[in-house]
Design a protein around this motif. Structure first.
Motif, PDB file in Angstrom:
ATOM      1  N   VAL A  79       3.892  67.351  56.647  1.00  0.00           N
ATOM      2  CA  VAL A  79       4.722  68.539  56.428  1.00  0.00           C
ATOM      3  C   VAL A  79       4.845  69.327  57.729  1.00  0.00           C
ATOM      4  O   VAL A  79       5.946  69.692  58.157  1.00  0.00           O
ATOM      5  CB  VAL A  79       4.122  69.434  55.314  1.00  0.00           C
ATOM      6  N   LEU A  80       3.712  69.569  58.371  1.00  0.00           N
ATOM      7  CA  LEU A  80       3.721  70.380  59.598  1.00  0.00           C
ATOM      8  C   LEU A  80       4.447  69.681  60.743  1.00  0.00           C
ATOM      9  O   LEU A  80       5.082  70.344  61.567  1.00  0.00           O
ATOM     10  CB  LEU A  80       2.294  70.745  59.998  1.00  0.00           C
ATOM     11  N   ALA A  81       4.391  68.350  60.791  1.00  0.00           N
ATOM     12  CA  ALA A  81       5.140  67.608  61.812  1.00  0.00           C
ATOM     13  C   ALA A  81       6.640  67.819  61.623  1.00  0.00           C
ATOM     14  O   ALA A  81       7.389  67.966  62.597  1.00  0.00           O
ATOM     15  CB  ALA A  81       4.797  66.122  61.753  1.00  0.00           C
ATOM     16  N   THR A  82       7.082  67.854  60.380  1.00  0.00           N
ATOM     17  CA  THR A  82       8.508  68.070  60.100  1.00  0.00           C
ATOM     18  C   THR A  82       8.907  69.497  60.460  1.00  0.00           C
ATOM     19  O   THR A  82       9.970  69.717  61.058  1.00  0.00           O
ATOM     20  CB  THR A  82       8.810  67.757  58.625  1.00  0.00           C
ATOM     21  N   VAL A  83       8.059  70.462  60.143  1.00  0.00           N
ATOM     22  CA  VAL A  83       8.330  71.859  60.524  1.00  0.00           C
ATOM     23  C   VAL A  83       8.426  71.965  62.045  1.00  0.00           C
ATOM     24  O   VAL A  83       9.360  72.582  62.577  1.00  0.00           O
ATOM     25  CB  VAL A  83       7.239  72.805  59.960  1.00  0.00           C
ATOM     26  N   GLY A 112       9.824  74.886  64.225  1.00  0.00           N
ATOM     27  CA  GLY A 112       9.038  75.919  63.568  1.00  0.00           C
ATOM     28  C   GLY A 112       7.547  75.782  63.777  1.00  0.00           C
ATOM     29  O   GLY A 112       7.071  74.878  64.469  1.00  0.00           O
ATOM     30  N   THR A 113       6.823  76.676  63.145  1.00  0.00           N
ATOM     31  CA  THR A 113       5.366  76.702  63.176  1.00  0.00           C
ATOM     32  C   THR A 113       4.866  76.832  61.735  1.00  0.00           C
ATOM     33  O   THR A 113       5.653  77.162  60.831  1.00  0.00           O
ATOM     34  CB  THR A 113       4.843  77.906  63.988  1.00  0.00           C
ATOM     35  N   PRO A 114       3.570  76.630  61.506  1.00  0.00           N
ATOM     36  CA  PRO A 114       3.045  76.802  60.153  1.00  0.00           C
ATOM     37  C   PRO A 114       3.332  78.183  59.562  1.00  0.00           C
ATOM     38  O   PRO A 114       3.499  78.318  58.350  1.00  0.00           O
ATOM     39  CB  PRO A 114       1.541  76.574  60.320  1.00  0.00           C
ATOM     40  N   ASP A 115       3.404  79.208  60.413  1.00  0.00           N
ATOM     41  CA  ASP A 115       3.706  80.556  59.925  1.00  0.00           C
ATOM     42  C   ASP A 115       5.095  80.661  59.295  1.00  0.00           C
ATOM     43  O   ASP A 115       5.375  81.618  58.572  1.00  0.00           O
ATOM     44  CB  ASP A 115       3.607  81.587  61.054  1.00  0.00           C
ATOM     45  N   ASP A 116       5.963  79.691  59.561  1.00  0.00           N
ATOM     46  CA  ASP A 116       7.320  79.715  59.009  1.00  0.00           C
ATOM     47  C   ASP A 116       7.393  79.199  57.569  1.00  0.00           C
ATOM     48  O   ASP A 116       8.427  79.342  56.918  1.00  0.00           O
ATOM     49  CB  ASP A 116       8.274  78.903  59.896  1.00  0.00           C
ATOM     50  N   LEU A 117       6.309  78.601  57.073  1.00  0.00           N
ATOM     51  CA  LEU A 117       6.298  78.147  55.679  1.00  0.00           C
ATOM     52  C   LEU A 117       6.411  79.353  54.751  1.00  0.00           C
ATOM     53  O   LEU A 117       5.658  80.316  54.880  1.00  0.00           O
ATOM     54  CB  LEU A 117       5.015  77.388  55.372  1.00  0.00           C
ATOM     55  N   VAL A 118       7.355  79.308  53.829  1.00  0.00           N
ATOM     56  CA  VAL A 118       7.510  80.393  52.860  1.00  0.00           C
ATOM     57  C   VAL A 118       7.196  79.946  51.434  1.00  0.00           C
ATOM     58  O   VAL A 118       6.921  80.778  50.574  1.00  0.00           O
ATOM     59  CB  VAL A 118       8.917  81.047  52.932  1.00  0.00           C
ATOM     60  N   SER A 119       7.218  78.641  51.192  1.00  0.00           N
ATOM     61  CA  SER A 119       6.927  78.122  49.862  1.00  0.00           C
ATOM     62  C   SER A 119       6.394  76.702  49.989  1.00  0.00           C
ATOM     63  O   SER A 119       6.933  75.902  50.755  1.00  0.00           O
ATOM     64  CB  SER A 119       8.204  78.127  49.013  1.00  0.00           C
ATOM     65  N   VAL A 120       5.331  76.407  49.233  1.00  0.00           N
ATOM     66  CA  VAL A 120       4.741  75.068  49.225  1.00  0.00           C
ATOM     67  C   VAL A 120       4.444  74.700  47.773  1.00  0.00           C
ATOM     68  O   VAL A 120       3.870  75.500  47.032  1.00  0.00           O
ATOM     69  CB  VAL A 120       3.444  75.019  50.066  1.00  0.00           C
ATOM     70  N   THR A 121       4.847  73.491  47.392  1.00  0.00           N
ATOM     71  CA  THR A 121       4.523  72.962  46.072  1.00  0.00           C
ATOM     72  C   THR A 121       3.702  71.700  46.269  1.00  0.00           C
ATOM     73  O   THR A 121       4.111  70.801  47.007  1.00  0.00           O
ATOM     74  CB  THR A 121       5.796  72.651  45.259  1.00  0.00           C
ATOM     75  N   ILE A 122       2.543  71.659  45.614  1.00  0.00           N
ATOM     76  CA  ILE A 122       1.636  70.520  45.718  1.00  0.00           C
ATOM     77  C   ILE A 122       1.608  69.811  44.370  1.00  0.00           C
ATOM     78  O   ILE A 122       1.260  70.417  43.348  1.00  0.00           O
ATOM     79  CB  ILE A 122       0.225  70.987  46.127  1.00  0.00           C
ATOM     80  N   TYR A 123       1.985  68.539  44.374  1.00  0.00           N
ATOM     81  CA  TYR A 123       1.963  67.711  43.172  1.00  0.00           C
ATOM     82  C   TYR A 123       0.693  66.861  43.218  1.00  0.00           C
ATOM     83  O   TYR A 123       0.409  66.218  44.230  1.00  0.00           O
ATOM     84  CB  TYR A 123       3.203  66.817  43.116  1.00  0.00           C
ATOM     85  N   LEU A 124      -0.073  66.869  42.126  1.00  0.00           N
ATOM     86  CA  LEU A 124      -1.385  66.229  42.094  1.00  0.00           C
ATOM     87  C   LEU A 124      -1.518  65.299  40.902  1.00  0.00           C
ATOM     88  O   LEU A 124      -1.173  65.678  39.780  1.00  0.00           O
ATOM     89  CB  LEU A 124      -2.470  67.304  41.982  1.00  0.00           C
ATOM     90  N   THR A 125      -2.059  64.113  41.152  1.00  0.00           N
ATOM     91  CA  THR A 125      -2.320  63.211  40.032  1.00  0.00           C
ATOM     92  C   THR A 125      -3.651  63.524  39.356  1.00  0.00           C
ATOM     93  O   THR A 125      -3.892  63.061  38.251  1.00  0.00           O
ATOM     94  CB  THR A 125      -2.317  61.737  40.481  1.00  0.00           C
ATOM     95  N   ASP A 126      -4.508  64.343  40.009  1.00  0.00           N
ATOM     96  CA  ASP A 126      -5.799  64.724  39.430  1.00  0.00           C
ATOM     97  C   ASP A 126      -6.128  66.152  39.879  1.00  0.00           C
ATOM     98  O   ASP A 126      -6.730  66.354  40.939  1.00  0.00           O
ATOM     99  CB  ASP A 126      -6.882  63.747  39.860  1.00  0.00           C
ATOM    100  N   VAL A 127      -5.728  67.127  39.085  1.00  0.00           N
ATOM    101  CA  VAL A 127      -5.927  68.533  39.432  1.00  0.00           C
ATOM    102  C   VAL A 127      -7.411  68.849  39.582  1.00  0.00           C
ATOM    103  O   VAL A 127      -7.818  69.560  40.507  1.00  0.00           O
ATOM    104  CB  VAL A 127      -5.263  69.453  38.379  1.00  0.00           C
TER     105      VAL A 127
END
Length: 136
Positions: free
Chosen positions: A58-62, A67-82
């Motif tokens: 994700v950060l490589a794409t930003v 951009g930088t990590p500070d530019d992230l405004v929304s993150v959704t994490i999908y998990l197969t085992d919460v």
């Protein structure tokens, strides 16, 4: 209307049928990133190792979009085992701070039954506002 720009960092696996990111103006929509290495294989190990790789992707794409990590405004994490993610929350949090600092955007964690790649335990998608330095 601003042009759409595809963002595919050269150090990530070559995407087939998707883009790692799409930038429209200053908004970068991040395609879901699993723990895929540069050769397209999911990294071995458990949720901690897979979180590190997926979030690094994700950060490589930003970064490729300027951009930088500070530019992230929304993150959704999908998990197969919460529960596995929760058990490893301290270590995952440490990795987040190591890679992105102490900025936390709006986030959601969603339990799902499976991901596209059977060996993937996690997928991370998000939105960044490039140049925003979204600290707050």
């Amino acid at each position: 209307m601003p042009a759409k720009v595809t963002v595919n960092p050269p150090q990530l696996a070559v995407p087939r049928g998707f883009a790692h990111g799409t930038r429209v103006g200053n908004t970068l929509h991040l395609g879901g990133q699993t723990a895929m290495d540069a050769d397209g294989a999911i990294v071995p190990g458990g949720i901690v190792e897979q979180f590190r790789r997926a979030f690094s992707n994700v950060l490589a794409t930003v970064a490729e979009a300027g951009g930088t990590p500070d530019d992230l405004v929304s993150v959704t994490i999908y998990l197969t085992d919460v529960q596995d993610y929760q058990r490893n929350g301290r270590e995952i949090g440490r990795i987040w701070r190591e890679l992105a600092g102490d900025h936390y955007p709006a986030m959601a964690g969603i339990g799902i039954s499976e991901l596209w790649q059977p060996e993937a335990l996690i997928e991370i998608a998000g939105i960044a506002e490039i140049g925003s330095g979204a600290r707050g």
